[in-house]
Design a protein around this motif. Structure first.
Motif, PDB file in Angstrom:
ATOM      1  N   GLU A 236     -11.063  -7.438 -17.017  1.00  0.00           N
ATOM      2  CA  GLU A 236     -10.577  -8.787 -17.334  1.00  0.00           C
ATOM      3  C   GLU A 236      -9.103  -9.006 -16.996  1.00  0.00           C
ATOM      4  O   GLU A 236      -8.604 -10.122 -17.088  1.00  0.00           O
ATOM      5  N   GLU A 237      -8.399  -7.951 -16.593  1.00  0.00           N
ATOM      6  CA  GLU A 237      -6.963  -8.076 -16.297  1.00  0.00           C
ATOM      7  C   GLU A 237      -6.756  -8.646 -14.891  1.00  0.00           C
ATOM      8  O   GLU A 237      -7.287  -8.136 -13.915  1.00  0.00           O
ATOM      9  N   LYS A 238      -5.969  -9.700 -14.814  1.00  0.00           N
ATOM     10  CA  LYS A 238      -5.691 -10.329 -13.526  1.00  0.00           C
ATOM     11  C   LYS A 238      -4.601  -9.553 -12.793  1.00  0.00           C
ATOM     12  O   LYS A 238      -3.628  -9.108 -13.404  1.00  0.00           O
TER      13      LYS A 238
ATOM     14  N   GLU B 116      -1.068 -10.730 -13.331  1.00  0.00           N
ATOM     15  CA  GLU B 116      -0.587 -10.708 -14.713  1.00  0.00           C
ATOM     16  C   GLU B 116      -0.362  -9.289 -15.214  1.00  0.00           C
ATOM     17  O   GLU B 116       0.077  -9.099 -16.345  1.00  0.00           O
ATOM     18  N   SER B 117      -0.647  -8.323 -14.391  1.00  0.00           N
ATOM     19  CA  SER B 117      -0.480  -6.927 -14.784  1.00  0.00           C
ATOM     20  C   SER B 117       0.994  -6.575 -14.907  1.00  0.00           C
ATOM     21  O   SER B 117       1.842  -7.081 -14.176  1.00  0.00           O
ATOM     22  N   ASN B 118       1.287  -5.657 -15.826  1.00  0.00           N
ATOM     23  CA  ASN B 118       2.670  -5.212 -16.014  1.00  0.00           C
ATOM     24  C   ASN B 118       3.080  -4.121 -15.021  1.00  0.00           C
ATOM     25  O   ASN B 118       4.155  -3.554 -15.157  1.00  0.00           O
TER      26      ASN B 118
ATOM     27  N   LEU C  13      -6.878  -1.409 -13.116  1.00  0.00           N
ATOM     28  CA  LEU C  13      -6.832  -2.520 -14.058  1.00  0.00           C
ATOM     29  C   LEU C  13      -8.173  -2.680 -14.768  1.00  0.00           C
ATOM     30  O   LEU C  13      -9.230  -2.398 -14.200  1.00  0.00           O
ATOM     31  N   ALA C  14      -8.100  -3.137 -16.000  1.00  0.00           N
ATOM     32  CA  ALA C  14      -9.317  -3.458 -16.736  1.00  0.00           C
ATOM     33  C   ALA C  14     -10.011  -4.632 -16.055  1.00  0.00           C
ATOM     34  O   ALA C  14      -9.365  -5.459 -15.395  1.00  0.00           O
TER      35      ALA C  14
ATOM     36  N   ARG D 270       5.449  -9.701  -8.510  1.00  0.00           N
ATOM     37  CA  ARG D 270       4.464 -10.616  -9.080  1.00  0.00           C
ATOM     38  C   ARG D 270       4.583 -11.996  -8.439  1.00  0.00           C
ATOM     39  O   ARG D 270       3.585 -12.617  -8.067  1.00  0.00           O
TER      40      ARG D 270
ATOM     41  N   ASN E 228      -6.657  -6.208  -4.998  1.00  0.00           N
ATOM     42  CA  ASN E 228      -7.262  -6.619  -6.272  1.00  0.00           C
ATOM     43  C   ASN E 228      -8.574  -5.886  -6.499  1.00  0.00           C
ATOM     44  O   ASN E 228      -8.816  -5.352  -7.588  1.00  0.00           O
TER      45      ASN E 228
ATOM     46  N   ASN F 146      -2.959   3.081 -11.534  1.00  0.00           N
ATOM     47  CA  ASN F 146      -2.762   1.736 -12.063  1.00  0.00           C
ATOM     48  C   ASN F 146      -4.035   0.898 -12.087  1.00  0.00           C
ATOM     49  O   ASN F 146      -3.967  -0.338 -12.003  1.00  0.00           O
TER      50      ASN F 146
ATOM     51  N   HIS G 185      -9.499  -2.776  -9.405  1.00  0.00           N
ATOM     52  CA  HIS G 185     -10.538  -3.057 -10.417  1.00  0.00           C
ATOM     53  C   HIS G 185     -11.780  -2.223 -10.123  1.00  0.00           C
ATOM     54  O   HIS G 185     -12.839  -2.778  -9.798  1.00  0.00           O
TER      55      HIS G 185
END
Length: 79
Positions: A37-39, A42-44, A34-35, A51, A72, A32, A76
């Motif tokens: 810029e992805e918070k 806010e990730s799915n 995350l990119a 969340r 976090n 999983n 990332h």
């Protein structure tokens, strides 16, 4: 006076209702990522309840905040 408790990543995953073994945590993080810029919140990858927990604890700067910050950072890897 006692300070805030310090929670582990295993305890955070248990709180989120996820498998909290070290192996499961590492697998979850690998699958999983995350990119940049992805918070986190806010990730799915999260349910609405997960969340909400992460957002509320982060905003309160609660005892969980250090562990949530660690999660976090680990989600990332390219940041």
């Amino acid at each position: 006076m006692l300070g805030e408790p310090e929670y582990t990543m295993n305890e955070l995953f248990a709180q989120l209702g996820l498998d909290s073994s070290d192996e499961a945590i590492n697998t979850f993080i690998e699958k999983n990522a995350l990119a940049k810029e992805e918070k986190l919140t806010e990730s799915n990858i999260w349910t609405d309840n997960q969340r909400m927990f992460l957002q509320e604890e982060w905003q309160k700067d609660a005892a969980w905040v250090e562990t949530i910050d660690e999660l976090n950072v680990r989600l990332h890897p390219s940041a």
